[in-house]
Design a protein around this motif. Structure first.
Motif, PDB file in Angstrom:
ATOM      1  N   HIS A   1     -27.425  45.960  14.085  1.00 25.88           N
ATOM      2  CA  HIS A   1     -28.102  44.673  14.155  1.00 25.88           C
ATOM      3  C   HIS A   1     -28.747  44.308  12.825  1.00 25.88           C
ATOM      4  O   HIS A   1     -29.180  45.183  12.079  1.00 25.88           O
ATOM      5  CB  HIS A   1     -29.173  44.694  15.245  1.00 25.88           C
ATOM      6  CG  HIS A   1     -28.636  44.995  16.607  1.00 25.88           C
ATOM      7  ND1 HIS A   1     -27.936  44.072  17.356  1.00 25.88           N
ATOM      8  CD2 HIS A   1     -28.684  46.135  17.352  1.00 25.88           C
ATOM      9  CE1 HIS A   1     -27.584  44.614  18.502  1.00 25.88           C
ATOM     10  NE2 HIS A   1     -28.028  45.861  18.526  1.00 25.88           N
ATOM     11  N   PHE A   2     -28.853  43.016  12.590  1.00 33.28           N
ATOM     12  CA  PHE A   2     -29.578  42.510  11.418  1.00 33.28           C
ATOM     13  C   PHE A   2     -31.057  42.832  11.561  1.00 33.28           C
ATOM     14  O   PHE A   2     -31.622  43.570  10.754  1.00 33.28           O
ATOM     15  CB  PHE A   2     -29.357  41.000  11.298  1.00 33.28           C
ATOM     16  CG  PHE A   2     -30.104  40.357  10.163  1.00 33.28           C
ATOM     17  CD1 PHE A   2     -29.682  40.516   8.850  1.00 33.28           C
ATOM     18  CD2 PHE A   2     -31.226  39.566  10.408  1.00 33.28           C
ATOM     19  CE1 PHE A   2     -30.373  39.909   7.794  1.00 33.28           C
ATOM     20  CE2 PHE A   2     -31.916  38.951   9.369  1.00 33.28           C
ATOM     21  CZ  PHE A   2     -31.495  39.138   8.068  1.00 33.28           C
ATOM     22  N   SER A   3     -31.719  42.296  12.575  1.00 36.37           N
ATOM     23  CA  SER A   3     -33.122  42.636  12.830  1.00 36.37           C
ATOM     24  C   SER A   3     -33.539  42.145  14.203  1.00 36.37           C
ATOM     25  O   SER A   3     -33.313  40.984  14.561  1.00 36.37           O
ATOM     26  CB  SER A   3     -34.052  42.040  11.781  1.00 36.37           C
ATOM     27  OG  SER A   3     -35.402  42.322  12.102  1.00 36.37           O
ATOM     28  N   ALA A   4     -34.198  43.042  14.942  1.00 37.10           N
ATOM     29  CA  ALA A   4     -34.733  42.687  16.256  1.00 37.10           C
ATOM     30  C   ALA A   4     -36.120  42.077  16.155  1.00 37.10           C
ATOM     31  O   ALA A   4     -36.758  41.815  17.175  1.00 37.10           O
ATOM     32  CB  ALA A   4     -34.771  43.922  17.154  1.00 37.10           C
ATOM     33  N   GLY A   5     -36.627  41.863  14.936  1.00 34.51           N
ATOM     34  CA  GLY A   5     -37.894  41.170  14.776  1.00 34.51           C
ATOM     35  C   GLY A   5     -39.026  42.066  14.337  1.00 34.51           C
ATOM     36  O   GLY A   5     -38.815  43.143  13.785  1.00 34.51           O
TER      37      GLY A   5
ATOM     38  N   ARG B   1     -33.759  50.492   9.024  1.00 33.40           N
ATOM     39  CA  ARG B   1     -34.338  51.181  10.181  1.00 33.40           C
ATOM     40  C   ARG B   1     -33.374  50.995  11.350  1.00 33.40           C
ATOM     41  O   ARG B   1     -33.726  50.441  12.396  1.00 33.40           O
ATOM     42  CB  ARG B   1     -35.710  50.629  10.543  1.00 33.40           C
ATOM     43  CG  ARG B   1     -36.791  50.787   9.493  1.00 33.40           C
ATOM     44  CD  ARG B   1     -38.138  50.316  10.033  1.00 33.40           C
ATOM     45  NE  ARG B   1     -38.736  51.305  10.911  1.00 33.40           N
ATOM     46  CZ  ARG B   1     -39.638  51.013  11.860  1.00 33.40           C
ATOM     47  NH1 ARG B   1     -40.009  49.755  12.068  1.00 33.40           N
ATOM     48  NH2 ARG B   1     -40.151  51.976  12.615  1.00 33.40           N
ATOM     49  N   PRO B   2     -32.134  51.441  11.208  1.00 34.73           N
ATOM     50  CA  PRO B   2     -31.132  51.118  12.226  1.00 34.73           C
ATOM     51  C   PRO B   2     -31.451  51.676  13.598  1.00 34.73           C
ATOM     52  O   PRO B   2     -31.065  51.086  14.620  1.00 34.73           O
ATOM     53  CB  PRO B   2     -29.847  51.738  11.663  1.00 34.73           C
ATOM     54  CG  PRO B   2     -30.317  52.808  10.720  1.00 34.73           C
ATOM     55  CD  PRO B   2     -31.567  52.259  10.114  1.00 34.73           C
ATOM     56  N   GLU B   3     -32.175  52.807  13.656  1.00 35.77           N
ATOM     57  CA  GLU B   3     -32.497  53.396  14.958  1.00 35.77           C
ATOM     58  C   GLU B   3     -33.457  52.514  15.753  1.00 35.77           C
ATOM     59  O   GLU B   3     -33.569  52.646  16.978  1.00 35.77           O
ATOM     60  CB  GLU B   3     -33.091  54.794  14.778  1.00 35.77           C
ATOM     61  CG  GLU B   3     -34.449  54.847  14.101  1.00 35.77           C
ATOM     62  CD  GLU B   3     -34.396  54.837  12.579  1.00 35.77           C
ATOM     63  OE1 GLU B   3     -35.327  55.412  11.973  1.00 35.77           O
ATOM     64  OE2 GLU B   3     -33.445  54.292  12.001  1.00 35.77           O
TER      65      GLU B   3
ATOM     66  N   ALA C   1     -29.330  41.958   4.024  1.00 38.88           N
ATOM     67  CA  ALA C   1     -28.531  42.464   5.130  1.00 38.88           C
ATOM     68  C   ALA C   1     -29.318  43.508   5.908  1.00 38.88           C
ATOM     69  O   ALA C   1     -30.437  43.876   5.547  1.00 38.88           O
ATOM     70  CB  ALA C   1     -27.226  43.059   4.603  1.00 38.88           C
ATOM     71  N   GLY C   2     -28.718  43.990   7.002  1.00 37.41           N
ATOM     72  CA  GLY C   2     -29.330  45.035   7.804  1.00 37.41           C
ATOM     73  C   GLY C   2     -28.331  46.122   8.122  1.00 37.41           C
ATOM     74  O   GLY C   2     -27.192  45.829   8.497  1.00 37.41           O
TER      75      GLY C   2
END
Length: 297
Positions: free
Chosen positions: A70-74, A31-33, A65-66
């Motif tokens: 970013h890897f993950s904003a939470g 969900r890169p966006e 991985a992401g």
């Protein structure tokens, strides 16, 4: 790290990508966006991907991985895909579903399943797991990286658990004192500040920090080195270390803090506009940036 093939059988097969390269399975949040914010669709797609890797005898090691910057904003607390009322068959805990429940019953049931329960389930995956982290690794992103056995991060990676800004004592998978030590855990929680990959390495949270351009190759090299070891020996060794962590109080500590976490939610619901203390994704991001600009001095 971009995975190109395979879905997970989830409602949206593109939210998590899956592929196998030799003896290594690559599970990629996609969900890169939204900086790979974790909604329920992603949670259950991750679980399906991990099950797929566990059941494949050719897979020896799993990389998480992401996609994107970013890897993950939470956890997802504000995207159009936020799905707090989505109904899934519980896989992590034996409890009723949160859908159609109210108040603390709803919050406790949901977070015990999709947050604490899933993370504990993934910590027990009987194959070595490596988090491959770049960019932001915030709050729920920390939880995903911490359940992995090892973490390889790029030099541009940064980390934080800012949920004390909501009046809540840290994320649900409360591993902070064990992965950071008590004093560092208090510092990052009390201040809400970001910390760098170099700091996380120095504090013992990371295994390796590498240049961004080398992140994929270094992670695969480590995975392949581990994959040369006997699978059953790796599974037993992983269980041995996890059991020792639990004997040092990690599991019981998490249980006690999970109660405090939900007490904070209930307090917020009584005195503020909602269980998150009136904070949303935008205000959390702004507060984190202001704190980081202040610096630790």
């Amino acid at each position: 790290m971009n995975s190109e093939t395979g879905g997970t059988g989830s409602e949206d097969s593109n939210v998590v990508l899956y592929e196998v390269r030799g003896s290594v399975a690559v599970v990629t949040m996609n969900r890169p966006e939204y900086r790979n914010a974790q909604n329920s669709v992603m949670t259950y797609a991750l679980d399906a991907a991990f099950v797929r890797a566990v059941e494949d005898d050719e897979v020896k090691v799993i990389l998480l991985a992401g996609n994107g910057r970013h890897f993950s904003a939470g956890h997802d607390i504000g995207t159009p895909g936020r799905d707090v009322d989505a109904e899934y068959e519980n896989r992590a805990v034996l409890w009723w579903d949160h859908v159609r429940k109210t108040g603390g019953d709803q919050r406790f049931a949901r977070e015990m399943e999709v947050y604490l329960g899933m993370c504990r389930r993934w910590r027990e995956i009987p194959k070595p797991t490596i988090a491959v982290v770049h960019g932001a690794c915030i709050a729920g992103g920390l939880m995903l990286s911490w359940v992995c056995d090892m973490i390889v991060a790029s030099e541009d990676a940064f980390f934080s658990d800012p949920v004390v800004r909501m009046g809540i004592p840290g994320v649900e998978y409360f591993a902070h004192p064990w992965v950071l030590g008590p004093r560092r855990a208090k510092e990052i929680l009390f201040t809400g500040q970001r910390f760098t990959a170099a700091e996380a390495l120095d504090w013992g949270m990371l295994n390796r920090v590498v240049p961004r351009e080398n992140l994929e190759s270094e992670s695969f090299a480590l995975a392949e080195q581990i994959a040369s070891m006997p699978s059953f020996g790796l599974a037993l060794t992983k269980k041995a270390v996890n059991q020792c962590e639990d004997l040092m109080g990690m599991r019981s500590g998490m249980d006690s803090v999970f109660g405090l976490h939900h007490f904070a939610h209930s307090h917020n619901a009584e005195v503020a506009s909602d269980s998150l203390g009136g904070m949303d994704a935008r205000s959390m991001k702004t507060s984190a940036e202001q704190a980081s600009n202040t610096g630790r001095g």
